[in-house]
Write a protein that holds these residues in place. Structure first.
Motif, mmCIF file in Angstrom:
data_model
loop_
_atom_site.group_PDB
_atom_site.id
_atom_site.type_symbol
_atom_site.label_atom_id
_atom_site.label_comp_id
_atom_site.label_asym_id
_atom_site.label_seq_id
_atom_site.Cartn_x
_atom_site.Cartn_y
_atom_site.Cartn_z
ATOM 1 N N ARG A 11 0.771 -1.102 -0.137
ATOM 2 C CA ARG A 11 -0.034 0.241 0.137
ATOM 3 C C ARG A 11 0.953 1.408 0.013
ATOM 4 O O ARG A 11 0.397 2.295 -0.523
ATOM 5 C CB ARG A 11 -0.946 0.076 1.307
ATOM 6 C CG ARG A 11 -2.065 -0.991 0.803
ATOM 7 C CD ARG A 11 -3.146 -1.317 1.942
ATOM 8 N NE ARG A 11 -3.908 -2.164 1.759
ATOM 9 C CZ ARG A 11 -4.726 -3.085 2.491
ATOM 10 N NH1 ARG A 11 -4.849 -2.565 3.850
ATOM 11 N NH2 ARG A 11 -5.588 -4.132 2.181
ATOM 12 N N LYS A 12 2.041 1.380 0.642
ATOM 13 C CA LYS A 12 2.952 2.243 0.552
ATOM 14 C C LYS A 12 3.655 2.758 -0.698
ATOM 15 O O LYS A 12 3.720 3.822 -1.299
ATOM 16 C CB LYS A 12 4.092 2.015 1.290
ATOM 17 C CG LYS A 12 4.056 2.654 2.861
ATOM 18 C CD LYS A 12 5.417 2.474 3.485
ATOM 19 C CE LYS A 12 5.158 2.587 4.958
ATOM 20 N NZ LYS A 12 5.674 2.025 5.991
ATOM 21 N N SER A 13 3.477 1.814 -1.642
ATOM 22 C CA SER A 13 4.049 1.920 -3.109
ATOM 23 C C SER A 13 3.045 2.233 -4.028
ATOM 24 O O SER A 13 3.441 2.751 -5.208
ATOM 25 C CB SER A 13 4.671 0.426 -3.562
ATOM 26 O OG SER A 13 3.503 -0.347 -3.725
ATOM 27 N N ILE A 14 1.664 2.437 -3.594
ATOM 28 C CA ILE A 14 0.666 3.178 -4.369
ATOM 29 C C ILE A 14 0.186 4.474 -3.801
ATOM 30 O O ILE A 14 -0.339 4.421 -2.685
ATOM 31 C CB ILE A 14 -0.327 2.036 -4.573
ATOM 32 C CG1 ILE A 14 0.120 0.751 -4.972
ATOM 33 C CG2 ILE A 14 -1.355 2.511 -5.647
ATOM 34 C CD1 ILE A 14 -1.023 -0.441 -5.049
ATOM 35 N N SER A 15 -0.032 5.370 -4.800
ATOM 36 C CA SER A 15 -0.602 6.639 -4.282
ATOM 37 C C SER A 15 -2.026 6.732 -5.091
ATOM 38 O O SER A 15 -1.941 6.379 -6.280
ATOM 39 C CB SER A 15 0.120 7.956 -4.600
ATOM 40 O OG SER A 15 1.253 7.890 -3.611
ATOM 41 N N ILE A 16 -3.095 7.499 -4.355
ATOM 42 C CA ILE A 16 -4.197 7.479 -5.348
ATOM 43 C C ILE A 16 -4.807 8.601 -5.046
ATOM 44 O O ILE A 16 -4.960 9.343 -3.999
ATOM 45 C CB ILE A 16 -5.147 5.934 -4.662
ATOM 46 C CG1 ILE A 16 -6.537 6.257 -5.697
ATOM 47 C CG2 ILE A 16 -5.489 6.298 -3.123
ATOM 48 C CD1 ILE A 16 -7.325 5.082 -5.513
ATOM 49 N N VAL A 17 -5.475 9.113 -6.298
ATOM 50 C CA VAL A 17 -6.364 10.112 -5.696
ATOM 51 C C VAL A 17 -7.627 9.711 -6.310
ATOM 52 O O VAL A 17 -8.268 9.465 -7.382
ATOM 53 C CB VAL A 17 -6.106 11.295 -7.096
ATOM 54 C CG1 VAL A 17 -7.268 12.442 -7.055
ATOM 55 C CG2 VAL A 17 -4.671 11.735 -7.046
ATOM 56 N N LYS B 284 3.019 11.863 -0.694
ATOM 57 C CA LYS B 284 3.273 10.293 -0.670
ATOM 58 C C LYS B 284 4.081 9.692 -1.273
ATOM 59 O O LYS B 284 4.916 8.644 -0.985
ATOM 60 C CB LYS B 284 1.873 9.545 -0.671
ATOM 61 C CG LYS B 284 1.796 8.235 -0.023
ATOM 62 C CD LYS B 284 0.578 7.296 -0.267
ATOM 63 C CE LYS B 284 1.031 5.774 0.351
ATOM 64 N NZ LYS B 284 -0.289 5.003 -0.170
ATOM 65 N N ASN B 285 4.605 10.195 -2.409
ATOM 66 C CA ASN B 285 5.635 9.944 -3.284
ATOM 67 C C ASN B 285 5.801 8.653 -3.726
ATOM 68 O O ASN B 285 6.756 7.877 -3.347
ATOM 69 C CB ASN B 285 6.764 10.691 -2.682
ATOM 70 C CG ASN B 285 8.129 10.904 -3.575
ATOM 71 O OD1 ASN B 285 7.865 10.699 -4.922
ATOM 72 N ND2 ASN B 285 9.359 10.720 -2.967
ATOM 73 N N SER B 286 4.785 7.677 -4.168
ATOM 74 C CA SER B 286 4.918 6.401 -4.344
ATOM 75 C C SER B 286 5.217 6.291 -5.798
ATOM 76 O O SER B 286 4.891 6.952 -6.722
ATOM 77 C CB SER B 286 3.594 5.613 -3.995
ATOM 78 O OG SER B 286 3.230 5.990 -2.729
#
Ligand SMILES: N[C@@H](CCC(=O)N[C@@H](CS)C(=O)NCC(=O)O)C(=O)O
Length: 724
Positions: free
Chosen positions: A541-547, A621-623
């Motif tokens: 989950r840290k490796s993905i950023s979502i809008v 978050k910079n993923s």
């Protein structure tokens, strides 16, 4: 009972003053920007109210006095908070309802009362916290001390009566030294006062010492439940009302507080006192005395529990009727204009009155059955007291007991009658507290389906080299609700791909599966060749950023909301992200700048501003993987244009997936996947897909009647804003 207040009548200054107490949401409901619904708890008589308030509910009553209104005044006027707040019971506010709705907890194992008490004991006797254990020991010692002092009081009284009886008239007769008599009598009576004061002092000290234990347990339990809720699957949260969940924690922890308080302050001390009194009576006056006192308590308890069980339904009806009346009043007043349009004031008043009538009837039954209970309890006690006094009188006449003993017996039993006078209420509310606790503990016993495998490795993602593969993935939300059906899809590293398709085609499910909120029923999802099922969930989950589609904000400052993407980010980093998301200029134009409160769920911000906050968060978050789930849905074209600029800033160099309904937002994607019935039916660039007039993409494009300029949005573009 309910009152509607005009806000103008409310002393705002006073409310401001009470702001610091505003943590407690209590008995008020905003009806409109002009009215507040004020809910008054029925407590039978002023004396009961005084007792109950002082003993058990001091804090809540104070807090409910104005802070609640202040808090509600800060909310959006249109926001209605349902007043299904239960009537305030005397020991445990809210416990006496017994008719409240509960959240269905399928999948959770039912927990027994013994298991709950065991669990509670672990909280009040924590192995890892010797300070709390010391407090419990001290509280128990104070409890024993208080009760010993309490039984000393009738004893000392007996001695003073006996002493005065023997020395009555000696001061006048002058046949013994009068000073000694006066001194001894005064000393005994002073001792009486000291014993009374000590009993009360020990009691209060015990309350103070135990309060920290109770509060510590409640806090720990509430935090554990909260964490547990966060650990439960999305499927659980999608099918539950958040309000019901928070009520479960609130009621459950208040239930624990009540059971602990009742145990420590009422049930255990009363049992202890009863044993003490019976033993004293048995040893001092004889077995018959002990027998009568124990028999009396037995009959008293049986009668009280029986009657309480029977009359509880009246309280349930009463509380239901009260809620119903309150809801009718709210509904009618909200529809003020509609009522006037149709001249239906009388109809509304009659409906309200009908509900009030039901409340009145139930309330009468509650009061009369309470009178019956109180009367019965008094009869049982008076009979036993008279029997014991007659027995004592006989023994006095036979010279086995003194007059002082009669006074002592009376005093001991009378003292015992005080806590017993609330036995019914305590019983009823403990039962309700156990029900509330059961719901909470059952929730705690629920397990999540999606878990980390033991020693799962951290995922490795490099946006230049890591691709994302959906390999024959199928998924259904429930039997017959198939969403993805053998989906095959590869997202190359560092590219921007788009997923388009009609609603229900499985676009958002794709994101949920990638985040591992759900598990595919078939197939695999690979990131850089690593099956996401096998890797550490947190690292995934840290490796993905979502809008997300619906950007919901916390009721806090804009700064906090932006920083949510990385809680350790400096202010400069936050500002940098806000600039990239094209929201910085708007923020600094607001009077409070970055300290602006965004309101509940970000209500004070426009849709476009919220989406830009969400983009800034994702940037922070910079993923390496970025997802935009309909990030520009329902925006006007100018706002959309600005958001697209922000989006372009954010996606540069990252593997990004853009889910879009509006095709204008994905024209520049490296590859577009068209979803239909949970599968990819078409793929290619915008131009390639448009070349085939038979394609679904072509149809979607023409249906949307798009006149958006078919020119890619270059980063940092300052040119003309395209208009539709
Ligand atoms: N003696 C009764 C009544 C005690 C009492 O007065 N309780 C207060 C609350 S502390 C009350 O308002 N009761 C209302 C009711 O039971 O309907 C009992 O043992 O329950």
């Amino acid at each position: 009972m309910a009152t509607v207040l005009h806000l103008s009548e409310v002393n705002l200054k006073l409310l401001q003053f009470h702001r610091k107490f505003s943590k407690k949401i209590g008995n008020f409901t905003i009806l409109s920007n002009k009215h507040v619904f004020f809910y008054v708890a029925p407590i039978s008589s002023p004396s009961q109210r005084l007792y109950c308030t002082a003993k058990n509910d001091k804090e809540t009553q104070t807090k409910a006095s104005g802070g609640v209104l202040t808090q509600l005044l800060n909310k959006s006027p249109s926001k209605i908070i349902p007043t299904n707040q239960p009537a305030r019971g005397c020991f445990h506010p809210g416990a006496s309802v017994l008719s409240r709705e509960t959240i269905p907890l399928d999948g959770g194992q039912s927990v027994t009362s013994i298991q709950m008490l065991n669990a509670m004991l672990q909280y009040i006797w924590p192995r890892d916290n010797p300070q709390i254990r010391d407090r419990v020991k001290l509280a128990v010692s104070l409890l024993v001390g208080a009760k010993l002092m309490n039984v000393c009081v009738p004893f000392i009284f007996k001695y003073s009566v006996d002493y005065l009886n023997v020395h009555a008239g000696t001061v006048l007769n002058m046949d013994s030294a009068p000073e000694t008599v006066v001194t001894v009598a005064t000393s005994i009576l002073l001792g009486y006062g000291i014993a009374r004061a000590s009993a009360l002092g020990f009691n209060e000290l015990r309350n103070a010492v135990f309060a920290k234990v109770a509060q510590h347990s409640i806090r720990k339990i509430a935090k554990n439940v909260f964490l547990h809720l966060h650990n439960l699957d999305l499927s659980f949260h999608l099918s539950r009302q958040t309000g019901a969940l928070s009520k479960t924690i609130d009621r459950g922890s208040r239930g624990i507080n009540f059971v602990l308080t009742a145990m420590v302050f009422n049930i255990v001390p009363t049992i202890f006192e009863m044993v003490l009194v019976s033993s004293i009576l048995g040893l001092k006056c004889g077995a018959a005395f002990a027998g009568i006192s124990m028999g009396c308590v037995g009959v008293y308890a049986a009668f009280t529990l029986g009657i309480t069980q029977w009359r509880t339904k009246f309280r349930v009806y009463m509380n239901k009727a009260e809620n119903e009346a309150g809801n009718k009043a709210i509904d009618s007043l909200i529809n003020y204009e509609t009522v006037k349009y149709f001249n239906n004031e009388k109809f509304e008043a009659d409906r309200y009155d009908h509900a009030l009538k039901k409340y009145q009837e139930a309330s009468l039954k509650t009061s009369t059955s309470l009178a019956l209970l109180n009367f019965g309890q008094n009869v049982i006690f008076s009979v036993a007291l008279s029997a014991i006094m007659i027995l004592a009188a006989k023994d006095i006449l036979q010279g086995n007991l003194t007059v002082g003993d009669l006074v002592m017996v009376n005093g001991l039993l009378f003292q015992l009658s005080i806590p017993l006078g609330f036995l019914g209420s305590v019983y009823r509310e403990v039962r309700q507290a156990l029900i509330d606790m059961q719901t909470m503990f059952t929730l705690m016993a629920m397990d999540s389906k999606i878990k980390n495998k033991p020693q799962a490795p951290y995922i490795y993602v490099d946006s230049k080299a890591t691709d994302i593969v959906f390999d024959n993935v199928s998924f259904e939300y429930g039997p017959g609700k198939t969403i993805l059906n053998g989906l095959n899809l590869r997202i190359p590293p560092g590219k921007k791909v788009a997923v388009v398709g009609g609603s229900g085609s499985g676009k958002t499910t794709l994101v949920r599966l990638l985040y591992r909120f759900f598990e595919p029923s078939e197939g695999r999802i690979l990131i850089g060749g690593q099956n996401i099922k096998e890797v550490d969930l947190d690292s995934l989950r840290k490796s993905i950023s979502i809008v997300p589609q619906d950007s919901v904000l916390f009721h806090d400052t804009i700064l906090h909301n932006l920083r949510y993407g990385d809680l350790n980010a400096s202010r400069d980093e936050v500002i940098q992200a806000a600039k990239m998301a094209e929201i910085h200029d708007s923020i600094i134009s607001w009077p409070n700048g970055y300290q602006t409160q965004v309101g509940e769920r970000g209500l004070k911000l426009s849709g476009g501003e919220k989406q830009r906050v969400a983009i800034a968060r994702a940037i922070l978050k910079n993923s390496p993987i970025l997802i935009f789930d309909e990030a520009t849905s329902s925006l006007d074209s100018i706002t959309e244009y600005n958001i697209l600029k922000a989006l372009r800033n954010a996606t540069r160099g990252r593997t990004s997936i853009v889910i879009a309904h509006r095709l204008s937002t994905v024209m520049d994607a490296d590859e577009i996947f068209v979803f239909e019935n949970g599968r990819v039916t078409e793929k290619g660039t915008h131009q390639m897909l448009l070349e085939n007039p038979q394609s679904l993409y072509f149809k979607l494009w023409t249906t949307q009647n798009h006149s958006f300029k078919e020119q890619p949005l270059n980063s940092g573009t300052t040119g003309e804003i395209p208009r539709s």
